[in-house]
Motif scaffolding. Structure first.
Motif, PDB file in Angstrom:
ATOM      1  N   THR A  69       0.852  -1.187   0.000  1.00 39.03           N
ATOM      2  CA  THR A  69       0.000   0.000   0.000  1.00 39.03           C
ATOM      3  C   THR A  69       0.888   1.237   0.000  1.00 39.03           C
ATOM      4  O   THR A  69       2.086   1.140   0.241  1.00 39.03           O
ATOM      5  CB  THR A  69      -0.912   0.054   1.234  1.00 39.03           C
ATOM      6  OG1 THR A  69      -0.116  -0.139   2.384  1.00 39.03           O
ATOM      7  CG2 THR A  69      -1.979  -1.007   1.179  1.00 39.03           C
ATOM      8  N   SER A  70       0.285   2.391  -0.276  1.00 35.93           N
ATOM      9  CA  SER A  70       1.124   3.582  -0.375  1.00 35.93           C
ATOM     10  C   SER A  70       1.213   4.287   0.972  1.00 35.93           C
ATOM     11  O   SER A  70       0.450   4.022   1.904  1.00 35.93           O
ATOM     12  CB  SER A  70       0.578   4.512  -1.439  1.00 35.93           C
ATOM     13  OG  SER A  70      -0.713   4.913  -1.082  1.00 35.93           O
ATOM     14  N   ILE A  72       0.416   7.200   1.873  1.00 33.09           N
ATOM     15  CA  ILE A  72      -0.733   8.009   2.296  1.00 33.09           C
ATOM     16  C   ILE A  72      -1.761   7.143   3.031  1.00 33.09           C
ATOM     17  O   ILE A  72      -2.303   7.545   4.062  1.00 33.09           O
ATOM     18  CB  ILE A  72      -1.350   8.755   1.079  1.00 33.09           C
ATOM     19  CG1 ILE A  72      -2.576   9.579   1.477  1.00 33.09           C
ATOM     20  CG2 ILE A  72      -1.749   7.839  -0.041  1.00 33.09           C
ATOM     21  CD1 ILE A  72      -2.234  10.842   2.165  1.00 33.09           C
ATOM     22  N   VAL A  73      -1.987   5.931   2.519  1.00 31.26           N
ATOM     23  CA  VAL A  73      -2.953   5.032   3.163  1.00 31.26           C
ATOM     24  C   VAL A  73      -2.440   4.645   4.549  1.00 31.26           C
ATOM     25  O   VAL A  73      -3.176   4.682   5.547  1.00 31.26           O
ATOM     26  CB  VAL A  73      -3.171   3.774   2.295  1.00 31.26           C
ATOM     27  CG1 VAL A  73      -4.112   2.809   2.987  1.00 31.26           C
ATOM     28  CG2 VAL A  73      -3.727   4.150   0.939  1.00 31.26           C
ATOM     29  N   PHE A  76      -2.663   7.664   6.975  1.00 25.88           N
ATOM     30  CA  PHE A  76      -4.035   7.876   7.446  1.00 25.88           C
ATOM     31  C   PHE A  76      -4.402   6.821   8.480  1.00 25.88           C
ATOM     32  O   PHE A  76      -5.035   7.118   9.487  1.00 25.88           O
ATOM     33  CB  PHE A  76      -5.026   7.807   6.276  1.00 25.88           C
ATOM     34  CG  PHE A  76      -5.205   9.131   5.582  1.00 25.88           C
ATOM     35  CD1 PHE A  76      -4.400  10.210   5.885  1.00 25.88           C
ATOM     36  CD2 PHE A  76      -6.198   9.300   4.624  1.00 25.88           C
ATOM     37  CE1 PHE A  76      -4.565  11.420   5.254  1.00 25.88           C
ATOM     38  CE2 PHE A  76      -6.374  10.511   3.983  1.00 25.88           C
ATOM     39  CZ  PHE A  76      -5.553  11.576   4.299  1.00 25.88           C
ATOM     40  N   TRP A  77      -4.015   5.573   8.207  1.00 28.14           N
ATOM     41  CA  TRP A  77      -4.386   4.496   9.117  1.00 28.14           C
ATOM     42  C   TRP A  77      -3.728   4.711  10.476  1.00 28.14           C
ATOM     43  O   TRP A  77      -4.363   4.627  11.517  1.00 28.14           O
ATOM     44  CB  TRP A  77      -4.007   3.132   8.539  1.00 28.14           C
ATOM     45  CG  TRP A  77      -4.763   2.042   9.203  1.00 28.14           C
ATOM     46  CD1 TRP A  77      -5.992   1.576   8.873  1.00 28.14           C
ATOM     47  CD2 TRP A  77      -4.352   1.298  10.364  1.00 28.14           C
ATOM     48  NE1 TRP A  77      -6.379   0.595   9.741  1.00 28.14           N
ATOM     49  CE2 TRP A  77      -5.392   0.402  10.667  1.00 28.14           C
ATOM     50  CE3 TRP A  77      -3.212   1.307  11.157  1.00 28.14           C
ATOM     51  CZ2 TRP A  77      -5.330  -0.479  11.743  1.00 28.14           C
ATOM     52  CZ3 TRP A  77      -3.145   0.438  12.230  1.00 28.14           C
ATOM     53  CH2 TRP A  77      -4.197  -0.446  12.510  1.00 28.14           C
TER      54      TRP A  77
END
Lengths: 251, 218
Positions: A69-70, A72-73, A76-77
């Motif tokens: 995943t990137s 940014i994900v 945020f998580w």
């Protein structure tokens, strides 16, 4: 002249004090992320070379997970979702650095692994023949050569990290992008602000490359290899088709 | 607080229809743009005059060493006021993501073209093929075939970077997850589902690409 002063003319003077604050935070995020990524990259990269499954598999899982995943994900998580589970909220900059370090560390692990594997087998065999302990083999024979092989890809990775720090603006860290957005929202000339932002990012990228080149030269000298010139001369094809070294660029 | 299955079941359908559609559009749109523009840039890097080569080289370096987010901001906030070009958020995102990755893809094509054996060029000359035929029938098919895995990696890269578009108000999987989370300030379920979605697509895809790589090598 101080580039951060508000005495500069027009939009530049209006924007630079804020952009300098942002540039400082971007530098913090880059350095923090790089430190964490480097530690994780070496830990996971070396673990993946272990003969033991129990060591190799977790490192592999870490790598696949964070490369899947990137940033940014993940950011945020870590910032929004993790506190729901733990009940403890990280400071935005800490969450940002954690996500950057974890993500780039996963990419760095592959670089570390590749660097160690790039050392010729004979070097290891020679160290064994000289009765070096496994630690001595790694410390005095393998790692110095592996480091030299790692530096160019690590340079690319650091540039990727610098670019990824722009995402911390999304979790309200006051980096360059965050400040530029604030300036745009308060009515500054958008084009001027964004040009300044791009110039600062380019300066940072140039700085990273310069530092890594110096490190490469140092490593080459340590290993007794040929030291590449700091400003590589441009090779140009002459009319006859032979390679000639152009005079320009030498310093 | 812990994981709430009820809430997860409630938001999953919307996340994986509306959000997924936008993520798919962004990824595929950007990929098409990147793969086409990348080829144009790669060919421009081989132009006979340096007046084409040099500006293209500089442009590629500029785009590759600055953040995608900054480029998206320029497209989204500066272009409308400076040039009067206004695009929707998703279109802006597709253009930004596509141009950014075109610069990476150009390098991929360049490597592929450089790897075509010299004999192929010479044979094309010996057969007196027109210049266009040399490219379309001899060089590019071989070059592209060799770099297919790298193109696949770039496609996965575009897919993984696409959630950045959420930051210029595109409502893709991540954007929608953030919206759903802000409804009741429970971000755990939407963001976890979004993260899992990216993992579930990206990991098998990269395994496929690795397999393709091995097959092309042998």
């Amino acid at each position: 002249m101080n580039p951060c002063s508000s005495d500069l003319p027009g939009t530049v003077g209006e924007a630079m004090p804020f952009l300098c604050d942002g540039a400082l935070v971007t530098a913090q995020a880059t350095l923090g992320g790089a430190a964490l990524a480097l530690v994780l990259a070496f830990a996971a990269g070396l673990a993946m070379l272990s003969p033991r499954r129990l060591v190799r598999v977790p490192a592999r899982v870490y790598m696949e997970f964070f490369r899947g995943t990137s940033v940014i994900v993940q950011m945020f998580w870590i910032f929004f979702a993790l506190p729901v589970l733990t009940g403890y909220r990280l400071a935005p900059l800490a969450a940002g650095i954690l996500a950057l370090g974890l993500n780039l560390g996963a990419y760095g692990a592959e670089v570390v692994r590749g660097g160690v594997l790039a050392v010729p087998r004979a070097q290891r065999e020679a160290a064994i023949a000289l009765n070096f302990s496994p630690y001595q083999r790694m410390r005095y024979v393998i790692m110095p050569q592996a480091l030299a092989a790692m530096l160019p890809p690590l340079n690319n990775l650091l540039i990727e990290l610098l670019k990824a720090t722009s995402l911390v603006s999304a979790i309200s860290v006051g980096d360059l992008i965050f400040e530029s957005k604030a300036l745009i929202n308060s009515g500054s000339d958008r084009a001027v602000v964004m040009v300044l932002v791009m110039v600062i990012y380019l300066l940072y990228a140039g700085l990273i490359t310069a530092v890594m080149r110096l490190l490469e030269r140092r490593m080459a000298r340590m290993l007794g290899r040929e030291v590449r010139p700091l400003w590589p001369r441009r090779r140009r094809r002459s009319a006859g088709g032979e390679l000639t070294v152009a005079a320009g660029g030498a310093r | 607080m812990t994981w709430d299955w009820g809430r997860a079941g409630e938001i999953a359908p919307e996340l994986f229809t509306t959000g997924l559609k936008v993520t798919a559009q962004a990824t595929l749109g950007a990929a098409v743009l990147a793969f086409l523009l990348g080829l144009v840039l790669a060919l421009a890097l081989r132009a006979p005059t340096r007046w084409v080569r040099l500006p293209v080289r500089v442009l590629i370096e500029l785009i590759r060493s600055t953040p995608l987010l900054a480029q998206l901001f320029i497209l989204y906030y500066v272009l409308p006021s400076a040039l009067g070009i206004t695009m929707g958020a998703l279109t802006t995102g597709i253009v930004g993501l596509g141009v950014h990755y075109a610069c990476y893809t150009a390098e991929v094509y360049r490597a592929g073209i450089d790897n075509v054996p010299k004999g192929q060029w010479e044979a094309a000359v010996a057969l007196n093929l027109p210049r266009l035929r040399v490219w379309t029938s001899v060089i590019l098919p071989q070059a592209v075939r060799k770099v297919l895995p790298a193109l696949g990696n770039n496609l996965i890269g575009i897919f993984k970077e696409s959630p950045q578009l959420a930051l210029i108000t595109v409502v893709d999987v991540l954007g929608l997850a953030r919206q759903l989370g802000s409804e009741d300030f429970r971000y755990l379920e939407p963001l976890t589902l979004a993260g899992l979605f990216f993992l579930v697509v990206a990991i098998p895809s990269s395994i496929l690409v690795r397999r393709l790589e091995r097959r092309l090598e042998s």
